[in-house]
Write a protein that holds these residues in place. Structure first.
Motif, mmCIF file in Angstrom:
data_model
loop_
_atom_site.group_PDB
_atom_site.id
_atom_site.type_symbol
_atom_site.label_atom_id
_atom_site.label_comp_id
_atom_site.label_asym_id
_atom_site.label_seq_id
_atom_site.Cartn_x
_atom_site.Cartn_y
_atom_site.Cartn_z
ATOM 1 N N PRO A 58 94.674 -18.862 -0.768
ATOM 2 C CA PRO A 58 94.112 -19.851 -1.703
ATOM 3 C C PRO A 58 92.607 -19.678 -1.872
ATOM 4 N N CYS A 60 90.751 -21.347 -5.206
ATOM 5 C CA CYS A 60 90.146 -22.432 -5.986
ATOM 6 C C CYS A 60 90.701 -23.802 -5.618
ATOM 7 N N MET A 61 91.915 -23.845 -5.116
ATOM 8 C CA MET A 61 92.606 -25.086 -4.741
ATOM 9 C C MET A 61 92.766 -26.064 -5.905
ATOM 10 N N MET A 62 92.677 -25.559 -7.119
ATOM 11 C CA MET A 62 92.848 -26.473 -8.257
ATOM 12 C C MET A 62 93.657 -25.833 -9.386
ATOM 13 N N ALA A 64 93.733 -22.836 -10.786
ATOM 14 C CA ALA A 64 93.156 -21.953 -11.792
ATOM 15 C C ALA A 64 93.242 -20.473 -11.437
#
Ligand SMILES: Cc1cc2nc3c(=O)[nH]c(=O)nc-3n(C[C@H](O)[C@H](O)[C@H](O)COP(=O)(O)OP(=O)(O)OC[C@H]3O[C@@H](n4cnc5c(N)ncnc54)[C@H](O)[C@@H]3O)c2cc1C
Ligand code: FES
Lengths: 102, 366
Positions: A58, A60-62, A64
């Motif tokens: 992982p 960006c953890m969002m 993207a």
């Protein structure tokens, strides 16, 4: 497993479930973010890239960057966009590519 | 700054021409529009494609083949001077068929063209089982494919970037964000940008894609072009699952599968629609069923620049000599020809290819 994980759950829960990652059992908080929970459990490397086989985890953890991909029920999915549920069978995405390159 | 040629429009077509002119020792000034422009060069499918081109116009088939044949060398030269790997692969490409009848019909058309081309049209028909040997992941509904050995594909964004870099490296001037609004002729052509700056040059090439619809008529061109939308889908990166590209689906060197080829007459509208996206996705899944599980990560719409018959327009203005209009649909495929052969035509050299069939005159109502 790496017990010295720099990631800590800031709102620990008693509601725990079992999932497997590449056949190894992990006890994770029910309903928590899958990528975050696996990072806290000490995992760093979630997948291999499908062309060169480079290890990735992982970033960006969002939702993207698509670096947190794992395989669940034969589909690649973003771990950071997935909730922990009981009995999840997770595989390292494109694991065969990684082994080829080991 | 002094330039022999001003080039209006600095995407694939304009930059290919600028590159070729610089190789001939000409000085060029490239003026490109702003980011609000429609730019096919940033939204296309990356095919260097011969099959099916010019079925009713062998001269277009030949011009396309001439470009395809020049590609390997062109891409190697660009790669060497800029360090970009264009990922050019010219190992053939497919046109897939779901029923025998339409396949047979197409084969008959190809045979006719092949005769007109003196036999230089290397294609073969693969029935389902033969195709399956070439492409093990092909789905059961595919009846067969035409494999054309002159087809291929590349990375079109790296092509755009390397052309822009190389034009600058060779001393060309490229100005971005300077839409041109007026062109007039005194001693020189005077090219007025929207910000009021005037650039002058003895010759100019209008290669502004759809921007030529407005600018062309100022110089006596009819510029009969229209937009045609194509939507594109991109999957997550996947392990290699196909060996050759086709007009509707290809896997790029970095792993993503690109799905495309809608043809929509919707004017200057480059939005995506759910209806078309699902139709092109369903067709791709019928060809490669494993794609049903693939995740889509991006989609976009882009506008083709179409002439009434789909062929390029190469025209020198009859009212103001020295002004040229160059526009085409297949600007990726034709980039090698535009770089290698078109500059001689612009220069009026006797080495120039004969491009008469591609003049605007063919659309004149007689
Ligand atoms: C969906 C899709 C798929 C395609 N697939 C393929 C393919 O597989 N193979 C292939 O060969 N071709 C393909 N094409 C076609 C190819 O992309 C185009 O032929 C090519 O990009 C055209 O390049 P261009 O430079 O003429 O135009 P554009 O890329 O449209 O660029 C026009 C340029 O002119 C500039 N401009 C406009 N107005 C002005 C102005 N007033 N002043 C200054 N500058 C101006 C703009 O800023 C822009 O940069 C595809 C096209 C689409 C839409
Ligand atoms: S971490 Fe970037 S998409 Fe999941």
């Amino acid at each position: 497993m790496n017990n010295a994980s720099p990631f800590h759950n800031i709102s620990p829960s008693d509601d725990l479930v079992t999932v497997t990652f590449d056949g190894i059992e992990y006890i994770l908080p029910d309903g928590a973010n899958l990528a975050a929970s696996l990072l806290e459990a000490g995992l760093r490397y979630f997948r291999n890239t499908p062309v060169s086989g480079a290890p990735r985890g992982p970033f960006c953890m969002m939702g993207a960057c698509y670096d947190c991909l794992v395989e669940i029920d034969g589909e690649t999915r973003q771990a950071c966009m997935t909730e922990v549920t009981s009995g999840l069978k997770i595989e390292r995405a494109h694991r065969d590519k990684g082994l080829e390159n080991d | 700054m002094e330039a022999d040629y001003a080039i209006i429009g600095g995407s694939i077509v304009g930059l290919s021409i600028a590159w070729g002119l610089l190789k001939r020792g000409r000085r060029v000034l490239v003026l490109d529009g702003d980011d609000g422009s429609f730019r096919a060069s940033r939204g296309n499918f990356g095919l260097v494609w011969v099959q099916g081109k010019g079925l009713k116009q062998p001269a277009y088939a030949r011009w396309t083949q001439k470009s395809a044949a020049a590609w390997a060398d062109f891409s190697a030269e660009l790669g060497e001077s800029t360090g970009y790997n264009l990922a050019l692969q010219q190992a053939g490409g497919y046109d897939f068929y779901f029923d025998e009848e339409s396949l047979e019909q197409r084969v008959a058309e190809f045979e006719t063209l092949k005769k007109e081309l003196g036999g230089d049209y290397p294609f073969e028909v693969l029935r389902h089982n033969e195709l399956k040997r070439e492409e093990p992941n092909i789905g059961p509904r595919v009846a067969g494919a035409i494999l054309h050995h002159q087809d291929g594909h590349l990375n079109p964004l790296r092509l755009l970037k390397s052309l822009a870099d190389d034009v600058r490296r060779m001393g060309g001037t490229v100005k971005c964000g300077v839409p041109v609004k007026r062109i007039s002729k005194r001693d020189l052509f005077e090219i007025e940008a929207e910000d009021g700056t005037i650039y002058a040059a003895p010759k100019f090439v209008l290669s502004a894609g759809l921007g030529a619809m407005d600018l062309g008529p100022q110089l006596g061109f009819s510029a009969p072009i229209r937009p045609q939308r194509g939507q594109v889908l991109i999957t997550e990166k996947l392990p290699k699952m196909m060996n050759r590209p086709s007009g509707i689906i290809r896997q790029v060197d970095e792993g993503s599968v690109q799905i495309g080829d809608s043809k929509e007459e919707v004017g200057l509208d480059d939005r995506v629609t759910l209806e078309t996206a699902s139709a092109i996705a369903a067709r791709a899944v019928a060809v490669y069923p494993d794609l049903a599980k693939a995740k889509l990560v991006r989609s976009w719409g882009a506008l083709r620049i179409m002439s009434p018959d789909g062929f390029p327009i190469y025209q020198e203005s009859s009212t103001t000599p020295g002004a040229f209009l160059v526009t085409c649909h297949s600007g990726i495929t034709l980039a090698a020809a535009h770089a290698r052969y078109l500059p001689a035509w612009l220069d009026g050299s006797d080495q120039a290819p004969n491009l008469e069939v591609f003049s605007e005159q063919r659309f004149a109502i007689s």
